[in-house]
Design a protein around this motif. Structure first.
Motif, PDB file in Angstrom:
ATOM      1  N   LEU A 227       4.546   6.247  11.255  1.00 24.33           N
ATOM      2  CA  LEU A 227       5.417   5.984  10.111  1.00 24.33           C
ATOM      3  C   LEU A 227       6.350   7.153   9.855  1.00 24.33           C
ATOM      4  O   LEU A 227       7.541   6.973   9.580  1.00 24.33           O
ATOM      5  CB  LEU A 227       4.574   5.692   8.868  1.00 24.33           C
ATOM      6  N   GLN A 256       0.893   2.789   2.960  1.00 30.35           N
ATOM      7  CA  GLN A 256       0.995   2.757   4.417  1.00 30.35           C
ATOM      8  C   GLN A 256       0.751   1.344   4.947  1.00 30.35           C
ATOM      9  O   GLN A 256       1.451   0.883   5.856  1.00 30.35           O
ATOM     10  CB  GLN A 256      -0.020   3.719   5.039  1.00 30.35           C
ATOM     11  N   GLN A 259       3.817  -0.789   4.496  1.00 32.60           N
ATOM     12  CA  GLN A 259       4.857  -0.444   5.458  1.00 32.60           C
ATOM     13  C   GLN A 259       4.557  -1.018   6.831  1.00 32.60           C
ATOM     14  O   GLN A 259       5.460  -1.539   7.509  1.00 32.60           O
ATOM     15  CB  GLN A 259       4.994   1.078   5.549  1.00 32.60           C
ATOM     16  N   GLN A 262       5.434  -4.650   7.377  1.00 30.85           N
ATOM     17  CA  GLN A 262       6.855  -4.967   7.528  1.00 30.85           C
ATOM     18  C   GLN A 262       7.265  -5.057   8.996  1.00 30.85           C
ATOM     19  O   GLN A 262       8.284  -5.656   9.325  1.00 30.85           O
ATOM     20  CB  GLN A 262       7.705  -3.909   6.826  1.00 30.85           C
TER      21      GLN A 262
END
Length: 280
Positions: A227, A256, A259, A262
């Motif tokens: 990330l 996290q 994210q 996504q």
């Protein structure tokens, strides 16, 4: 065929010249599970789930009510962790933190992996069991990696195919070495996962799969690192092209997790999930 139970497996371990000295059934709060004893320290097993989060559409968001999120999808398997008994409770433990010579480290590594396999497979858990292998063991054992552990499992009536041997990033960083290890462990019936030392190393994994006929069964990547470096999407795309399942591990919080979702990440593990779903 009915799989052997934990007490049956511990009884079989008692006949082994090494494991018989160190493995036993737990007592008191640890009754019903196998424990390993080393230098007056009692070691126990814990398991961190690895989830396929594409299975259930009802877990799209955790931020609303994280405490009530008991499950995140279907388990691909579990990562074995080692605990230490302390005053009737358990605390995290790294049994390899002491300075050990190579023969003692090899013996300890084998003892801990046998304990984890007995507790997991003997309790009729589903899915795969991921077992880390210490880097120094890989270097201390000169050849035929996996033969000893496979022989023990088979003699206990257990299937090595349920076990994923997880190679450390230091081993994965060396293409020739990881290629040899992968083929050796797979030859003895195990699946193999490799921890990527960095996102770019997946290119070497790809080259290895094409040129050496040695394909890792899984690759793992630190979620925080991926990330931070904006490498989640490229990794997911590349792993899909290779057809090698990619697991993002060490997911620490809901942010996290959101994210990762996504980018159509499929497999995740880490402290966030272990806090809400445990193998008993």
């Amino acid at each position: 065929m009915i799989a052997p139970t934990i007490p049956e497996l511990v009884a079989r371990a008692a006949l082994h010249p090494f494991l018989g000295e160190h493995l036993a059934m737990g007592t008191g709060p640890f009754e019903g599970q196998a424990v390993a004893r080393r230098r007056d320290v009692e070691l126990l097993s814990a398991y961190e789930p690895i989830y396929d989060i594409t299975v259930h559409s009802g877990v799209q968001s955790l931020t609303a009510d994280l405490a009530s999120a008991a499950r995140f999808g279907d388990e691909l398997g579990f990562q074995a962790e080692t605990l230490r008994a302390q005053d009737g409770r358990t605390v995290p433990c790294d049994p390899f933190q002491d300075s050990l010579d190579d023969p003692e480290l090899v013996a300890l590594d084998r003892m801990v992996r046998a304990m984890h396999a007995i507790n997991f497979l003997g309790s009729q858990q589903h899915g795969l069991l991921f077992l880390r292998v210490h880097e120094r063991l890989l270097k201390s054992v000169k050849y035929d990696h996996g033969r000893h552990f496979s022989n023990i499992l088979v003699s206990f009536g257990l299937n090595p195919g349920r076990i994923v041997i997880e190679l450390p990033s230091a081993a994965v960083a060396h293409r020739t070495f990881v290629s040899y290890l992968t083929k050796s462990y797979q030859r003895h019936g195990f699946k193999v996962a490799g921890n990527l030392p960095n996102a770019g190393q997946i290119i070497s994994v790809s080259d290895m799969a094409v040129s050496d006929s040695a394909r890792l069964d899984f690759v793992k990547m630190n979620a925080s690192s991926a990330l931070r470096d904006s490498m989640v999407k490229p990794l997911v795309t590349y792993a899909a092209r290779l057809r090698i399942p990619l697991i993002f591990n060490r997911v620490v919080d809901a942010a996290q997790f959101e994210q990762l979702q996504q980018y159509d990440v499929r497999f995740v593990q880490g402290p966030l999930f272990a806090a809400h779903d445990k193998v008993e």
